[in-house]
Design a protein around this motif. Structure first.
Motif, mmCIF file in Angstrom:
data_model
loop_
_atom_site.group_PDB
_atom_site.id
_atom_site.type_symbol
_atom_site.label_atom_id
_atom_site.label_comp_id
_atom_site.label_asym_id
_atom_site.label_seq_id
_atom_site.Cartn_x
_atom_site.Cartn_y
_atom_site.Cartn_z
ATOM 1 N N LEU A 1 0.844 -1.201 0.000
ATOM 2 C CA LEU A 1 0.000 0.000 0.000
ATOM 3 C C LEU A 1 0.875 1.247 0.000
ATOM 4 O O LEU A 1 1.903 1.290 0.673
ATOM 5 C CB LEU A 1 -0.901 0.023 1.237
ATOM 6 N N PRO A 2 0.461 2.271 -0.734
ATOM 7 C CA PRO A 2 1.266 3.507 -0.728
ATOM 8 C C PRO A 2 1.158 4.211 0.628
ATOM 9 O O PRO A 2 0.192 4.033 1.363
ATOM 10 C CB PRO A 2 0.614 4.350 -1.832
ATOM 11 N N LEU A 3 2.167 4.974 0.933
ATOM 12 C CA LEU A 3 2.178 5.780 2.148
ATOM 13 C C LEU A 3 1.567 7.128 1.786
ATOM 14 O O LEU A 3 2.164 7.911 1.055
ATOM 15 C CB LEU A 3 3.613 5.947 2.650
ATOM 16 N N PHE A 4 0.354 7.375 2.262
ATOM 17 C CA PHE A 4 -0.357 8.599 1.911
ATOM 18 C C PHE A 4 0.255 9.767 2.681
ATOM 19 O O PHE A 4 0.226 9.783 3.910
ATOM 20 C CB PHE A 4 -1.847 8.460 2.216
ATOM 21 N N LEU B 1 2.873 -5.301 10.470
ATOM 22 C CA LEU B 1 2.760 -5.941 11.791
ATOM 23 C C LEU B 1 1.417 -5.640 12.445
ATOM 24 O O LEU B 1 0.811 -6.520 13.064
ATOM 25 C CB LEU B 1 3.905 -5.489 12.699
ATOM 26 N N CYS B 2 0.952 -4.418 12.318
ATOM 27 C CA CYS B 2 -0.354 -4.067 12.905
ATOM 28 C C CYS B 2 -1.490 -4.808 12.210
ATOM 29 O O CYS B 2 -2.365 -5.370 12.868
ATOM 30 C CB CYS B 2 -0.573 -2.557 12.835
ATOM 31 N N VAL B 3 -1.461 -4.810 10.879
ATOM 32 C CA VAL B 3 -2.490 -5.533 10.120
ATOM 33 C C VAL B 3 -2.391 -7.028 10.402
ATOM 34 O O VAL B 3 -3.389 -7.696 10.680
ATOM 35 C CB VAL B 3 -2.348 -5.234 8.605
ATOM 36 N N TRP C 1 -6.348 0.671 6.027
ATOM 37 C CA TRP C 1 -5.013 0.244 6.438
ATOM 38 C C TRP C 1 -3.968 1.330 6.249
ATOM 39 O O TRP C 1 -2.779 1.071 6.352
ATOM 40 C CB TRP C 1 -4.569 -0.985 5.660
ATOM 41 N N ALA C 2 -4.389 2.546 5.970
ATOM 42 C CA ALA C 2 -3.420 3.639 5.815
ATOM 43 C C ALA C 2 -2.658 3.826 7.122
ATOM 44 O O ALA C 2 -3.184 3.576 8.210
ATOM 45 C CB ALA C 2 -4.142 4.928 5.434
ATOM 46 N N GLN D 1 -5.025 5.162 13.945
ATOM 47 C CA GLN D 1 -5.926 4.036 14.221
ATOM 48 C C GLN D 1 -5.316 2.699 13.836
ATOM 49 O O GLN D 1 -5.680 1.671 14.389
ATOM 50 C CB GLN D 1 -7.291 4.216 13.560
ATOM 51 N N LEU D 2 -4.369 2.685 12.910
ATOM 52 C CA LEU D 2 -3.717 1.432 12.521
ATOM 53 C C LEU D 2 -3.031 0.773 13.724
ATOM 54 O O LEU D 2 -3.031 -0.447 13.856
ATOM 55 C CB LEU D 2 -2.697 1.697 11.409
#
Length: 195
Positions: A28-31, A95-97, A133-134, A138-139
């Motif tokens: 996923l890109p880092l927004f 790791l969080c996901v 998942w950004a 909250q992640l």
């Protein structure tokens, strides 16, 4: 004898699902508008030695009173970025996901859901939830949510060892993100309607 092959198959199913989830999380890109302001807040906390009380990032509101609630995630993001750059930030996100979906797997298994059905549930919830998942504060709370779910489920099944981690999880969660109220939405019905 039949239990060993079944156990190995379940581990393989879980590993394949987790590889898919972690691959998505890492790619996923880092927004920039979701991540870098928190890094900047973390940097300001480290350099000033306290949580800022005035706006310091915008020209139009500079010096105006401001409340920075996400101080702990800002420090985490700043530290992880300082240690390993964007690569380590991606690892933290994975790791969080991964932690959340691992705990969700254990929740489904606690409910005696079969391994294939659990895998399908994880994949479906992952595909639905990938938009959330950004790398934002909250992640960091996803594994805490998974731990709370598992603790309540095990408590319902008369295994109360994990339930004692909930006060610590609540304190950590309250300093990471405002969604800590979800913990009370889980615990309230469990206490009222649980067996």
């Amino acid at each position: 004898q039949n239990e060993k092959p079944r156990g190995k198959a379940e581990i393989l199913i879980f590993a394949l699902v987790m590889m898919l989830m972690l691959a998505i999380a890492v790619l996923l890109p880092l927004f920039p508008n979701d991540f870098w302001p928190y890094v900047r807040i973390g940097q300001e906390i480290i350099t000033s030695g306290h949580i800022p009380t005035t706006e310091f990032m915008t020209f139009t509101q500079f010096g105006e009173p401001a409340v920075y609630l996400y101080w702990l995630p800002s420090l985490v993001f700043w530290g992880v970025n300082k240690l390993g750059g964007v690569t380590l930030v991606s690892v933290l996100s994975a790791l969080c996901v991964g932690g959340f979906y691992t705990l969700l797997w254990f929740c489904l298994r606690e409910l005696k859901v079969g391994a294939l059905t659990s895998a399908v549930v994880l994949i479906l919830t992952g595909l639905v939830g990938v938009n959330y998942w950004a790398t934002r504060p909250q992640l960091l709370t996803y594994p805490l949510f998974g731990l709370a779910l598992l603790a309540v489920l095990r408590w319902q099944n008369k295994n109360d060892r994990l339930i004692w981690f909930l006060p610590l999880a609540a304190m950590l969660w309250a300093n990471l993100h405002g969604s800590f109220i979800v913990l009370f939405f889980l615990l309230g019905p469990a206490l009222l309607f649980g067996s």
